[in-house]
Design a protein around this motif. Sequence first.
Motif, short mmCIF file in Angstrom:
data_model
loop_
_atom_site.label_atom_id
_atom_site.label_comp_id
_atom_site.label_asym_id
_atom_site.label_seq_id
_atom_site.Cartn_x
_atom_site.Cartn_y
_atom_site.Cartn_z
N GLU A 130 0.83 -1.21 0.00
CA GLU A 130 0.00 0.00 0.00
C GLU A 130 0.87 1.26 0.00
OE1 GLU A 130 -4.08 -1.29 2.31
OE2 GLU A 130 -2.25 -1.14 3.50
N ILE A 131 1.99 1.20 0.72
CA ILE A 131 2.89 2.34 0.76
C ILE A 131 3.58 2.53 -0.58
CG2 ILE A 131 4.96 3.27 1.89
CD1 ILE A 131 4.05 1.55 4.37
N ILE A 132 4.00 1.43 -1.20
CA ILE A 132 4.59 1.52 -2.54
C ILE A 132 3.60 2.14 -3.52
CG2 ILE A 132 5.35 0.14 -4.51
CD1 ILE A 132 6.63 -1.80 -2.50
N ASP A 133 2.34 1.69 -3.46
CA ASP A 133 1.33 2.21 -4.38
C ASP A 133 1.15 3.71 -4.19
OD1 ASP A 133 0.98 -0.37 -5.31
OD2 ASP A 133 -0.86 -0.73 -4.17
N LEU A 134 1.14 4.17 -2.95
CA LEU A 134 1.00 5.59 -2.66
C LEU A 134 2.20 6.37 -3.21
CD1 LEU A 134 -0.59 7.87 -1.17
CD2 LEU A 134 0.87 7.38 0.82
N ALA A 135 3.40 5.87 -2.94
CA ALA A 135 4.61 6.56 -3.40
C ALA A 135 4.66 6.63 -4.92
CB ALA A 135 5.84 5.84 -2.86
N GLN A 136 4.28 5.55 -5.58
CA GLN A 136 4.31 5.55 -7.05
C GLN A 136 3.26 6.49 -7.62
OE1 GLN A 136 6.31 1.63 -8.71
NE2 GLN A 136 4.21 1.22 -8.10
N LYS A 137 2.13 6.62 -6.95
CA LYS A 137 1.09 7.53 -7.43
C LYS A 137 1.61 8.96 -7.49
CE LYS A 137 -3.58 9.15 -6.28
NZ LYS A 137 -4.73 9.01 -5.35
N TYR A 138 2.45 9.32 -6.51
CA TYR A 138 2.93 10.71 -6.42
C TYR A 138 4.40 10.84 -6.84
CZ TYR A 138 -1.41 11.70 -3.99
OH TYR A 138 -2.75 11.84 -3.68
N ASN A 139 5.00 9.74 -7.27
CA ASN A 139 6.38 9.75 -7.75
C ASN A 139 7.36 10.28 -6.71
OD1 ASN A 139 8.34 9.15 -9.70
ND2 ASN A 139 8.36 11.28 -10.43
N VAL A 140 7.20 9.80 -5.47
CA VAL A 140 8.20 10.06 -4.44
C VAL A 140 8.92 8.75 -4.13
CG1 VAL A 140 6.88 11.95 -3.44
CG2 VAL A 140 6.62 9.64 -2.49
N GLY A 141 10.07 8.85 -3.48
CA GLY A 141 10.83 7.66 -3.16
C GLY A 141 10.35 6.99 -1.88
N ILE A 142 10.79 5.76 -1.69
CA ILE A 142 10.55 5.07 -0.42
C ILE A 142 11.89 4.65 0.17
CG2 ILE A 142 8.20 4.31 -0.94
CD1 ILE A 142 9.37 1.54 -1.51
N TYR A 143 11.90 4.52 1.51
CA TYR A 143 13.16 4.34 2.22
C TYR A 143 12.91 3.32 3.34
CZ TYR A 143 17.67 6.47 3.80
OH TYR A 143 18.97 6.73 4.15
N PRO A 144 12.60 2.06 3.00
CA PRO A 144 12.22 1.08 4.02
C PRO A 144 13.38 0.62 4.89
CG PRO A 144 12.33 0.05 1.86
CD PRO A 144 12.52 1.52 1.64
N GLU A 145 13.05 0.37 6.16
CA GLU A 145 14.02 -0.20 7.11
C GLU A 145 13.61 -1.61 7.48
OE1 GLU A 145 15.64 0.18 11.71
OE2 GLU A 145 14.57 1.88 10.83
N THR A 146 14.54 -2.53 7.43
CA THR A 146 14.30 -3.89 7.93
C THR A 146 14.52 -3.88 9.44
OG1 THR A 146 16.60 -4.52 7.50
CG2 THR A 146 14.99 -4.98 5.77
N LYS A 147 13.46 -4.16 10.20
CA LYS A 147 13.55 -4.15 11.65
C LYS A 147 13.84 -5.57 12.15
CE LYS A 147 12.41 -1.06 13.99
NZ LYS A 147 13.03 0.16 14.56
N HIS A 148 14.81 -5.68 13.03
CA HIS A 148 15.16 -6.95 13.68
C HIS A 148 15.33 -8.11 12.69
CE1 HIS A 148 14.03 -4.69 17.22
NE2 HIS A 148 12.77 -4.63 16.85
N PRO A 149 16.14 -7.92 11.66
CA PRO A 149 16.25 -8.96 10.64
C PRO A 149 16.78 -10.29 11.16
CG PRO A 149 17.91 -7.24 10.30
CD PRO A 149 16.94 -6.72 11.32
N SER A 150 17.74 -10.28 12.08
CA SER A 150 18.24 -11.55 12.62
C SER A 150 17.15 -12.30 13.37
CB SER A 150 19.44 -11.32 13.55
OG SER A 150 20.58 -10.93 12.82
N TYR A 151 16.35 -11.58 14.14
CA TYR A 151 15.26 -12.21 14.87
C TYR A 151 14.26 -12.84 13.91
CZ TYR A 151 10.82 -12.73 17.25
OH TYR A 151 9.62 -13.24 17.71
N PHE A 152 13.83 -12.08 12.92
CA PHE A 152 12.84 -12.64 11.99
C PHE A 152 13.41 -13.80 11.20
CE2 PHE A 152 10.60 -8.49 12.55
CZ PHE A 152 9.40 -9.02 13.00
N GLN A 153 14.68 -13.74 10.86
CA GLN A 153 15.33 -14.89 10.21
C GLN A 153 15.27 -16.11 11.12
OE1 GLN A 153 17.00 -14.79 7.07
NE2 GLN A 153 17.20 -17.01 7.23
N SER A 154 15.46 -15.90 12.42
CA SER A 154 15.53 -17.02 13.37
C SER A 154 14.19 -17.72 13.55
CB SER A 154 16.05 -16.54 14.73
OG SER A 154 15.06 -15.81 15.44
N ILE A 155 13.08 -17.03 13.26
CA ILE A 155 11.77 -17.65 13.43
C ILE A 155 11.16 -18.05 12.09
CG2 ILE A 155 11.33 -16.47 15.62
CD1 ILE A 155 9.40 -14.60 14.05
#
Length: 319
Positions: A130-155
Amino acid sequence: MIRKTSQTPPIIIAHRGASGYRPEHTLAAYQLAIDLGADYIEPDLVISKDGVLIARHENEISQTTDIAEHPEFAHLKTTKIIDGEIKTGWFTEDLTLAEIKTLTAEERIPEIRPQNTDYHGILPIPTLQEIIDLAQKYNVGIYPETKHPSYFQSIGLPLELPLLTALQEVKISVFIQSFEVSNLQEISQKTDILLVQLINHTGQPYDFTVNGNTNTYQDMIQPLGLKKIAEYAQAIGVNKNLIIPSNINNKIQSPTSLIKNAHAEDLLVHAWTFRNENNFLPVDFHNNPQQEYKLFFELGLDGVFSDFPDTAFTARGDR
């Protein structure tokens, strides 16, 4: 070489959206950020039980949603250890996307931003798509952060594959950021998207902790550390105190050489977090947050993470 020229204005990254004006990580906050002149909107990414990336500051969501008011989820309240810290509450990885979509967002710091509580009970939790769709509609960039990647990998719910899959067809500018190192190194082998190594003023990346690596964030901002970062990333996103420290009385001190040293390795430098409230400002800038931006811009900063993108936009125009 990707470093900007002196004529290129610093970018404005709407930190979790225009989170000074709307509850963070909501489409309303992102939309307002776009309206106020942000170049990028920034979602922190966690994941649902069924593998869908959503925007929340943390995977424990009792502070940022109304889940405590949902008796149907009472049995899911639990205690976990996330990146070495004990957390009690409700976790996104224990809820399906359909269940998460029954929740609404709440202001994370209502004591500082009481005006944002007016939106309680209204705003749903957005997905990355949904965020990508919004950004593309207005032609702005997105800057996502991966939160706790080691934890999510572990589960068994890694963030990286669904993130890269979602970004495959986008036509807008993207940075991917992480406080950890190993997942950025992995991502760098799979994409040409610009990567940002996040660096705090204390501690170390959690994957270093897991792997027994004794290097700290302070080590990473030394010339040798920056050289290593440049092998897999194109930018650093740093706590602004690493650029202009404050003393025990919260007064600013002389700038460090971090921007100069990073630019020597062709690394862009983005700094966080710029906010208007005096609670977050050095005393030198109380009631005048624009001056803080101007000082950082004068030092050659390439971008700011801001809760108030309109203030950043005005300061950039006045520099």
